[in-house]
Design a protein around this motif. Structure first.
Motif, PDB file in Angstrom:
ATOM      1  N   ASP A 360       0.853  -1.191   0.000  1.00 25.87           N
ATOM      2  CA  ASP A 360       0.000   0.000   0.000  1.00 25.87           C
ATOM      3  C   ASP A 360       0.894   1.248   0.000  1.00 25.87           C
ATOM      4  O   ASP A 360       1.088   1.908   1.030  1.00 25.87           O
ATOM      5  CB  ASP A 360      -0.920  -0.021   1.213  1.00 25.87           C
ATOM      6  CG  ASP A 360      -1.978   1.078   1.165  1.00 25.87           C
ATOM      7  OD1 ASP A 360      -1.931   1.906   0.234  1.00 25.87           O
ATOM      8  OD2 ASP A 360      -2.831   1.118   2.077  1.00 25.87           O
ATOM      9  N   SER A 363      -0.498   4.772   1.283  1.00 26.80           N
ATOM     10  CA  SER A 363      -0.588   4.903   2.742  1.00 26.80           C
ATOM     11  C   SER A 363       0.796   5.079   3.361  1.00 26.80           C
ATOM     12  O   SER A 363       0.968   5.839   4.321  1.00 26.80           O
ATOM     13  CB  SER A 363      -1.271   3.671   3.347  1.00 26.80           C
ATOM     14  OG  SER A 363      -2.633   3.631   2.977  1.00 26.80           O
ATOM     15  N   PHE A 395      -2.513  -1.044  -5.466  1.00 30.04           N
ATOM     16  CA  PHE A 395      -2.704  -1.830  -4.250  1.00 30.04           C
ATOM     17  C   PHE A 395      -4.042  -2.534  -4.360  1.00 30.04           C
ATOM     18  O   PHE A 395      -5.097  -1.895  -4.410  1.00 30.04           O
ATOM     19  CB  PHE A 395      -2.680  -0.922  -3.020  1.00 30.04           C
ATOM     20  CG  PHE A 395      -3.021  -1.637  -1.736  1.00 30.04           C
ATOM     21  CD1 PHE A 395      -2.261  -2.716  -1.295  1.00 30.04           C
ATOM     22  CD2 PHE A 395      -4.105  -1.234  -0.967  1.00 30.04           C
ATOM     23  CE1 PHE A 395      -2.561  -3.372  -0.107  1.00 30.04           C
ATOM     24  CE2 PHE A 395      -4.421  -1.878   0.229  1.00 30.04           C
ATOM     25  CZ  PHE A 395      -3.652  -2.955   0.657  1.00 30.04           C
ATOM     26  N   ALA A 446      -1.424  -6.891   4.832  1.00 27.65           N
ATOM     27  CA  ALA A 446      -2.025  -7.136   3.521  1.00 27.65           C
ATOM     28  C   ALA A 446      -1.718  -8.554   3.037  1.00 27.65           C
ATOM     29  O   ALA A 446      -2.588  -9.222   2.456  1.00 27.65           O
ATOM     30  CB  ALA A 446      -1.507  -6.108   2.518  1.00 27.65           C
TER      31      ALA A 446
END
Length: 595
Positions: A360, A363, A395, A446
């Motif tokens: 990600d 982020s 992502f 993730a």
């Protein structure tokens, strides 16, 4: 911009009708950044810049102590063995190259009397030779004269395979001749568009022949001067405790008038980036803190202390993950991660593609780096003409799951995917550093949702970035499945930066793990494009070839870029420090001063 327009602007700079600054601005407006614009001027007989920051002191000395925090502590002081940036920074306190790179990407003469150009006879028309004129009157710290013999020796020393030098890639394919006591000629086998690599920047620091001659080759690690440097730089060696502290005193015979201002220097290692930032920004105990990989919000709070300021300059550095396509758990001929092996699961391109989708980046940029960097899918990000416009990041946990499902990786009872008895379980290492641990945690979370299990490993920075051949946790050994760190682009041109993507630079036991290709991944097309770029004199064609090398490794998902980083440090309010994003922090240490 057409070629004739560029030629017209160059002519304007030559006849004085157009300022150098205006030329740079016109180039930038059409996407030609300062480093390449400077090279255009050099190749067209326009002198390169000969000054960086405006140095105000009118005499050398009297500045007291300069205290620098290198929270990743240096462990060695031979620049030819310095694979880690922290060690390169420490070496540059004492050693100098013929030239360095200023913050605008211009070549700046240091041990050279001038920068080679066609106008001064330094650059040949065929691109095969470069003639360097050396500064006269320069002395080593022990009083011996610096001459062309020293420069020729550094070539011989680094080019010798038995020396196992980190710098060997810059010297093994050239020939260096002594013209006279203060002139040398570099001879390339082929036309070489980027000639400013040997003897320049971090790979160009000179060691004295009279102290290293008997230690060339197999005895290279035995030289006493490896830990007690005798250079030409602004400071003389006083004491070094590897992994702790380095001290020096002003070189009273330094070859630049009125420099340096500071009487002593202390480079303190250890600790962490947050405490280093606090020691400058809040308490004022130190003058400069290097490499502040700290969440930007934390730095902003510290700046309210009023003792110092954050210094951020553009650079080509990139925070990225390397995926190991060799087997880190099987030993072959005395080494793990041997190029003779294949990784049990990461050799599957589908698995690598899924991992890339599980980062990600947005982020990580927003909540961790802030001013410290920008999310990216490209390994090369600066200068802009070398950045791929094709590479994009995304992502998507859903897409990662779909790729793995279609590739036959099924989730077991424990939720971890497996195929043919092999599980997607990896050790993911990086150095101890709060932003890196937070980045690891984001990626781990993730991955769990995609059936991939990550064991997070954090290594003390002074060990992780060490050149210690006996330590299994150094980043160049890659004795794990995947690792994350920042790769520093040491010069505005990405040719040397991208040699970590070629087959002949694989890190191995044979070269004491100083080879630049840490991933061990190879591709014949990348090798071919890289070799072609080394001799292509057409700037546009050459840029396209280097972009291709970058794209091959990124599209293979072996190198997973995360953040294009700026160089972030902290300086005391009264300190003027000449920091360049194309060089190590101490590249022009002699010009630092306190007002």
């Amino acid at each position: 911009m057409k070629e004739e327009e560029i030629r017209g602007l160059v002519a304007g700079v030559k006849d004085g009708s157009l300022s150098r600054r205006s030329f740079m601005q016109r180039m930038a407006a059409v996407g030609i950044m300062a480093p390449i614009a400077s090279q255009i001027l050099a190749w067209n007989d326009v002198a390169m810049a000969d000054a960086t920051v405006k140095y105000k002191p009118t005499k050398a000395g009297g500045g007291g102590a300069l205290k620098i925090l290198l929270w990743q502590a240096p462990t060695l002081l031979n620049p030819h063995f310095a694979a880690g940036t922290k060690d390169q920074i420490a070496c540059r306190v004492f050693y100098e190259p013929l030239a360095g790179w200023d913050k605008e990407g211009n070549l700046f003469p240091q041990l050279a009397a001038e920068i080679p150009s066609k106008a001064n006879g330094g650059l040949s028309a065929d691109g095969k030779t470069v003639t360097w004129k050396l500064k006269q009157g320069v002395k080593w710290h022990d009083g011996k004269p610096f001459t062309a013999d020293d420069v020729v020796f550094n070539w011989e020393y680094a080019a010798d395979p038995a020396t196992a030098a980190y710098t060997t890639g810059s010297y093994k394919d050239i020939k260096v001749e002594k013209v006279d006591a203060h002139t040398i000629k570099v001879i390339f086998k082929e036309p070489t568009p980027f000639w400013a690599d040997p003897f320049v920047g971090v790979v160009g620091m000179m060691v004295p022949k009279h102290l290293f001659a008997e230690y060339k080759g197999a005895k290279s690690r035995e030289a006493p001067a490896n830990l007690k440097p005798v250079g030409t730089g602004p400071y003389k060696f006083v004491e070094f405790k590897p992994g702790d502290i380095l001290t020096g005193e002003r070189n009273t015979d330094y070859h630049v008038k009125n420099q340096p201002q500071f009487d002593t220097i202390e480079a303190k290692g250890g600790g962490d980036a947050v405490s280093a930032a606090r020691a400058v920004l809040q308490t004022g105990e130190y003058d400069y803190a290097w490499n502040l990989q700290v969440e930007d919000e934390v730095l902003k709070r510290m700046e309210t202390g009023g003792r110092g300021k954050v210094v951020a300059v553009p650079a080509g550095d990139v925070e990225f993950i390397t995926l190991n396509t060799t087997d880190p758990w099987t030993e072959v001929d005395g080494e793990r991660s041997s190029a003779k092996t294949k990784h049990p699961t990461l050799s599957d391109p589908k698995v690598r593609a899924a991992l890339n989708l599980l980062i990600d980046r947005d982020s990580i940029e927003k909540f961790i780096y802030g001013r410290g960097g920008i999310a990216t899918a490209s390994f090369v990000n600066e200068p802009k003409q070398f950045k791929s416009t094709k590479l994009k990041y995304e992502f998507s946990i859903d897409k990662a799951n779909k790729i793995l499902d279609e590739a036959g990786w099924k989730k077991g009872a424990d939720g971890i995917r497996e195929k043919d008895g092999k599980k997607l379980k990896y050790v993911f290492q990086t150095s101890i550093n709060a932003p890196r641990q937070k980045t690891q945690a984001i990626i781990k979370q993730a991955c769990q949702r995609a059936g991939i299990d990550l064991e997070l490993k954090s290594v003390t920075a002074s060990v992780f970035f060490s050149s210690d051949v006996a330590n299994p946790d150094t980043y160049t050994k890659l004795y794990v499945d995947m690792e994350m760190y920042t790769q520093t682009q040491p010069q505005p041109d990405p040719e040397r930066f991208l040699n970590q993507c070629v087959s002949w630079e694989i890190a191995s036991k044979e070269n004491k793990w100083l080879g630049r290709n840490v991933s061990r991944y190879t591709d014949p097309e990348a090798d071919k494009a890289y070799k072609a770029a080394q001799t292509e004199l057409d700037p546009a064609k050459r840029a396209a070839l280097l972009i291709k090398v970058n794209e091959i490794f990124c599209e293979a998902n072996v190198l997973l870029p995360i953040i294009s980083r700026t160089v972030v440090g902290a300086a005391a309010n009264n300190l003027t420090a000449d920091i360049s994003g194309w060089e190590v922090t101490t590249w022009n240490l002699a010009a630092w001063y306190r007002s």
